[in-house]
Write a protein that holds these residues in place. Sequence first.
Motif: not given
Length: 340
Positions: A110-111, A189-190, A192-199
């Motif tokens: 979870a992040e 969470a991943s 959003l990070v990978v597909a939507a460039q979240a940090k």
Amino acid sequence: MRRLLPVAAAALLLAGCTAAATENELRLGYLGNLTHATAIVGVAGGFFAKALGDIQLTTQVFNAGPAEMTALLGGQLDAAYVGPSSALNGYVRSHGQALKIVAGATMGGAELVVRPSITAAGQLKGKTLATPQLGNTQDVALRYWLSQHGMRTTTDGGDVAIRPQDNATTLDQFRAGKIDGAWLPEPWASRLVVAAQAKVLVDERDLWPDGRFASTDLVVSTTFLRDHPQAVRRLIDGELAANDWVSANAGEATRTVNTELRRISGAALTDAEVTRAWDEQQVTGDPLASTVGVQADHAVTVGLMSATDLRGIVDIGPLNDALAAKGRPKVDDAGLGDKR
């Protein structure tokens, strides 16, 4: 003494607990998340069915834990893989009568992921964040973390607006710029990070000793456990077998879970998404009862819970019997076992 009860739970959880189970059936719920890999593999790989033998397994997939607990409290499920906060909600809503935590499933995974321009907690004031559902495990985690950074949240406002919603909606809204981040389980969470460039602003593992906290546990209806203890033991045997296979066959397990997520949601994860998400969590049979108690305290702090004695929410007798049969160490109930 632990304290717990969501003030908004009346809309989420049923007050009563009915028993509609039959002797030769076990009705199991779980979520279409990577943090439910134990359940997904247990079902898809036939581990549960093999362990249950002549007991028929029927399953239902949910989007978030509070809805799943509604089904359990309403007598529509006998067992469920669910986040600890949702399990606690169900336990307290039923005055300690409805369910028992009998095993773990996953720790970690979870992040809090946000827009790249957000680099510190203070920048979240006035922003809008999402969680899977009001009162679920990630919702409580986000509200508590914000409170620790001096920000107030309520169910309808506060310093940070929290929008409980379907995880797929969260991905779409983040891409569209309608929300600024979300506290999510894997694989979301991943995604959003990978597909939507979240940090990543917060990896929840960093908030716990040794990075260990329960993100998914196995709960069973108290009535079902009382009337069908052997079925519960068989289900736990199936879980341990599934977890052993996952640990020994990470690559194949990842593909199995991704195939099932495609079946459940209609879309598979990309290789980058599933690889990243898989590394964020670990399967375990231990319910990590001590962290469940802490999560209850967090919910009290943010006003989603009120006082109750949680002793009795955990029953690890069947799990410890199953572990002993495999020559493995027993796990601890952290004082949350049956009242003496």
